[in-house]
Design an enzyme around this catalytic site. Structure first.
Site, PDB file in Angstrom:
ATOM      1  CE  LYS C 199       0.518   5.596  -9.068  1.00  0.00           C
ATOM      2  NZ  LYS C 199       0.568   5.298  -7.619  1.00  0.00           N
ATOM      3  CG  ASP C 227      -1.486   7.828  -1.991  1.00  0.00           C
ATOM      4  OD1 ASP C 227      -2.542   7.326  -2.410  1.00  0.00           O
ATOM      5  OD2 ASP C 227      -0.361   7.478  -2.390  1.00  0.00           O
TER       6      ASP C 227
END
Lengths: 331, 331, 331, 331, 331, 331
Positions: C199, C227
């Site tokens: 990311k 997550d």
């Protein structure tokens, strides 16, 4: 509620030199022995203090009332707390029936001390983990303590004392607005009306009470003056004169803390209208100062019961002074 | 006294989001720039706060007033203090024009928080080294702070506003005894007499004012109601009715903290006898809520001057609220 | 291990207003009653909070989750801790299922606050003696607390949820390296391989995931996105697109803290590839926001069990998050 | 910016025994003398430490780097802080070029110490009022300090070293994701691309780097390995092998903290592909351990400049490490 | 007194690396297991320490003696305390048989550290809630601790060792006035007279004992030298020479802390007049250093008994060192 | 050294009620005015204290000596410190010429207080940031303070007093070993030999001095008895008798703290051999108690000079008492 007492092997109660009688009475209420102490002074005036029983791992209750000589009693108390702390007590309860410093609760002149806050900090530094007292001068003083604090009320002992009395034509009177709410609760418990004096301070030594608030006194015959603390007695005497002018013929003076400095009790005795003075033993009044119309009620059952409930993890709600003043929010 | 200003390279003034206008006015009084800040929220509602100028070794003044939304304003303030502390500011002044928590100053029910004390501790933990405010609800709240505290009074701005007015047949009235001493000082400065309402709380939402203390109102035509804080306005409206019954024809409402929640200002405007409402900007009143008879006076000169004197190590005695209540000792 | 429960006379559990359901579920797990509280606001927006049962000498557990409105929930929590402390609780456990401030854990710009550290200090000042939470954002936040802290993991409830599923051609994917280790442990418990997104943050609102770390995704059909927290859902949606490009046809989103601000759940529902969203109840998701493919698993058994073991002085090792990251020493 | 130096009568700089050369270099940068100290040991192994100049009212800077023997250096530092504090220094700056404890920043096993937090607390207890260091292992360690902390970056000295080099076909490589952001900033300043190793720990002594993140290495000829700390050198050697397999022919190792325990430098020298090892003097490398391809750059100008700016109340923004990691909020 | 033991489920005893044998002996005395620990070092020399059993809610006893390498032992101890504190131990007892820092108890030169006070503060910061040691160098060091402290005396083990000996013509001799009172108590218990050397320090390495105080030695044949700590042995050897000159033919050296650095034991063995050296195991003397005339008595029963009494809330009065010096008040 | 005085606008000096003369003399030495104070008592014996000048941002010096009535003087001092602290003084120096509590420096009986440590803590809690005193009873008491402490010595004023005297056949004698080192330094400065009495305490009221240490007194004609504090005078009188038996014909008594309780001075005057009593003004001796052979030397120049140097950030090394006892390390 089932009665549960303290485990004597778990607690230790000590008294400073200020009021061993009250400490003994509290201990007796709790059915635990009052431990001995040894107090002396070194040749340079320093105090020497020894606790007479091991406090290691114990719950320690130290009873010391802060009436004159206030500073000697305070330093003694700080030393007792320190001894308990450094000797590994489990918790340390400062039981201070009369916390006289509560009157220094605000800064009403520049460069003075809010002494009640200072003393609260010193007690904590010295080792107190819990503070218990009777009738704080103002409810905000509670907030000066960073340890749990239990300000108790002596109202129950007064109620019991007056229970059954004939109170026809009687009214409860507070000398000023500061005591009005307490007086109101007391009046309520006796089913009486209440008024408050409109006190003005002329000089440091002189007050004037110019009238009454809340309720007129005219028409009543008996008055119960209700004040938190009587020291020189000037306010009470001033109030008596006004009450006599209003037609009162018989007065009972009711006050939690009977400090009665100097010849205060003699002065009050000379007021013919005062039939009795009712106070508690938060301050020790020596026999030679006591007058024949003085009635001293013991707070030992109240403080003892609060200690017992605290020990037993019960709420002490009923013994606590909750604000004793007008509610404040939502105008 | 020789005018001495702040050294701009020495100080930093910041505003939270609650009242940037007042912060800017204080900065202007002090002739130093109001530094920028950056405030935003993360997607999880956490605040993000950045101070816009280096505070290293500086004397930092953080202005934040605690009116609704109180909790958001409080957390912002705590973050600003923390930033200044961890960025090595020399000293950190929490300038809180309206310290609303002061009203939670005692334990009048079991198991509640003396929140004013809690917030005082939190401000200190977050980094405040000095606290400045306008008109604390009770003078004892001062003692909740272990850092130096300066509760100021807005009386000078009210005095200036009314100076030169024709006050024939006018009297100052406090809604209750709690505000009587402040009202007395204010009355004194205008050369007027003073009375206080005898307020009783019926329920949480309802109060009754049954009469007046100290001075009868009959015979006067104008009244200045003097209160520290007006929130819903109920007390004021109740007092107005009683004053009208006593013959008052013209009322000015004077209050330091104009909280005016909900439609309080509208309700007050509907009372024909209220000719004007005079308050200060310790609370930010948005233009759309302001009524035509509302006069908002700025405390920026007072707070600015107090900051200046503090900086210059001058006494702020004249700006300070000293107890604003009856003297307490020697009965 | 022999089952031992809490002694109900010894403990008190209270809930703030943020998540009473979770608090009730924890209390039920522990077989002790959830005590009542009274919460209201004064007219000036200050909170009024009262605990509904005596805490004197008790072990007090206060459950409050810090999701929006975060500041209101925080101030409530601080007040509850303060009440318990000043009412002489024996110890005070701050049970904070979602400690949102953990994300502000470093100073990545000048003159900002490491807010997680500030809040840790405030909780301690207010009275917390122990802190318990689910899944801290970074393991170092543990070190911000000077009181004992127990960051727990929700992995067991996820494992139980997925147990028995057919996971042919499935892979666990973390959106970024920060969550890779947790994802790895989760994958391990299901016997699956793991990959992590690479990311990059473009702007404050936009992220780009340019590829995968550790393992290529090509060849797999199902993915479990793992997550710690989903707030706006942008990262998850970006990751889904990349996974679809890599051939993934079926996605389960697994996240401990389902913050789901605004229309996040709706946006996620519109991604056809997302077959289910599995989260826990550390954040309270109101029924009207819940979508049909949302599965909310309760952490009450985990938090309850951790409380029980803490109370019984048992190790909570199995429930604890140990670092969840690459080992660091010996390079 | 106008150059302003320290007032020598205002400051005192002392060095512990760990790295007097660096302390002297910092003092020289600041144009103030390095004061003498006297260090010896009593016969029972206790340290005896004396500062050689009066610190009364002075701003005191104590330079001590925490490389082996770490505990001896730590206790010396604590004693120096204590001396300055009890001798009434105005403020006390702990300048710790290599804060080795930063690696113990989380609890990744039960019943271990987050030692970095413990040491932060001990430094504060001993008297430190400000902490300055180079390149903390993780940015969260900043939050372990309750005093102002300035973690600096050595990047500028590396940039200056490499300025003007021919970097055709060169890439910056971090051994793992933990160092990726720092590496990225460094790469950026040289205009180079960046990749990170995908490190896995096999045992305490063994790591495996299975590939690269972010960018493929194939096609490049030169690599700059960028790590915060090199101790045994195992990670670097493992990474070198992988880089050689990917076609790299020339490697520069760049690391802030050159701990190089045991024969680490020798082992690195035996890797033919490593053309140079560039580190700083946060750790003192004795001449006999230095290899011919080792280049030690001094951080004295950076630490000195940070001290100067702190003293002059200037922002040290440009020298500060801001988070050096992926931004965290808004997913 | 009824024997009561510790509840093994309530306590945890751990040893640092300095003296596991003594820790094991104390644990055996208490009939509780000595828990395991794991100690290692990271490649950068930082300690890694893990306690081998859960301490949650337990009373934790940590045994670590501070002999060389003192700093390593100290840092280990601080880490152990920190682990216990952050893992929620109920109370944490630092059991430090030899607290070597006690010798740094005053500021006898400018800008040095009263290190004993510093270490007392560090132990408290790290988590110690109680301190226990053998024979402090000076009784005032007790006052450096803000936690309860129990300095014990080894006299009982020496008394038992010598009980029944023929002490015709024997005298106890302290090398200097500092040890005279302890020596007097010891002499008293054996029914012997006592003298003290009149020690003068020539240089840091050399002392001269010019004669005796209190009692002349002439006429005696045997002497028991009684000292709190023997390190290099120089004082003892100097005293032996003087005693031999005074006609002494047979000497026993008795010392609580046998530090015996370097070849001290060898040097003492070479003095023919020294027939035996009697010390305790507060310092671990490795077998290879022990000489044939060395007798090491264990303090494990004393420290164990003190722990037991502390646990059982019994007074440890009989084991305590009370001042061991001249009474001070009333001149 | 260039003379530099205090900036009067920067400092404020106040005196408690114990010794305004000494405070005034110190202020005169420093050429700054002694500010006024207002002290009174409330009717309940509580002290009321007001500082007479603004202390905001000032360096405040509070002079109070702790002789009888010790507790009153102590509480006054604590209040003065508190006032200065809460009124935002910059720093607060407790200047305590006679710190009588220093004698309670160890626990020589169970369950007593190390009161000197307690008072040190209380002074700090009340606001002291620096402590200055004359001649502590034992040098370890320094370590009881967590704020910087400067114990000064009065030796220079004694040296000046005796300078030029004919000291043929004179010897300095300390009553016991505790004062031997100070006496030695004093003797050294006059070029005289020194001896110490071998004092034994019989009961709390009675001491016996059985002989001399270090040097025989026979052969000398004059003696200077050197003691830190004379209270009842018993030790001195006992020592005089022994000295007379040893042939001494002329005695000067030299003592820093002339407490002289009760009729101590009269008793000493009746000893014909005592030709003069030389003391300092750390304790205020009222004129009516002074005898003709009493010489009171002022410490004002020493304390003033120490304040000046502290203010000017100069070392006060020459005025400091460094340990005044046998060196301790390396046996």
């Amino acid at each position: 509620m089932a009665e549960q007492n303290l485990d004597p092997s778990e607690v230790r109660i000590f008294s400073g030199s200020s009021h061993p009688q009250l400490a003994a009475d509290i201990a007796r209420y709790l059915e635990v022995p009052l431990e001995s102490t040894h107090i002396s002074r070194f040749s340079n005036d320093n105090l020497y203090f020894q606790l007479g029983a091991s406090v290691r791992g114990r719950r320690v209750y130290i009873v010391q009332s802060l009436f004159p000589p206030v500073n000697d009693h305070l330093v003694e108390l700080l030393m007792m707390l320190d001894i308990a702390r450094s000797a590994a007590a489990k918790d340390i309860h400062a039981i201070i029936p009369y916390f006289s410093f509560a009157r220094s609760d605000k800064k009403d002149a520049p460069r003075i001390s809010i002494t009640a806050k200072l003393i609260a900090d010193l007690l904590t530094t010295a080792g107190a983990t819990h503070f218990m007292t009777m009738m704080l001068h103002s409810p905000q003083v509670h907030g000066f303590f960073s340890i749990p604090a239990d300000p108790l009320t002596a109202r129950p002992v007064f109620e019991m004392y007056f229970r059954g009395r004939d109170f026809t034509d009687a009214i409860v009177v507070a000398p000023d607005m500061g005591n009005a709410k307490s007086a109101g609760r007391f009046a309520n418990s006796l089913g009486l009306p209440v008024a408050a004096g409109n006190k003005e301070r002329i000089t440091d030594q002189e007050v004037r009470i110019s009238g009454f608030v809340g309720r007129q006194v005219k028409g009543f015959k008996k008055a119960l003056i209700y004040d938190d603390e009587v020291s020189t007695g000037s306010s009470v005497i001033e109030l008596c004169r006004l009450l006599v002018q209003s037609g009162i013929e018989d007065i009972s003076v009711v006050s939690t803390h009977g400090v009665f400095v100097g010849n205060a009790l003699q002065r009050l005795s000379q007021e013919a209208v005062i039939k009795e003075i009712v106070t508690t033993d938060t301050v020790d009044i020596p026999p030679e100062k006591r007058t024949s119309n003085l009635h001293v009620l013991s707070v030992a059952p109240i403080m003892g019961e609060a200690i017992r409930r605290n020990y037993q993890r019960m709420s002490i709600e009923g013994l606590f002074v909750f604000g004793e003043e007008e509610g404040e929010f939502t105008d």
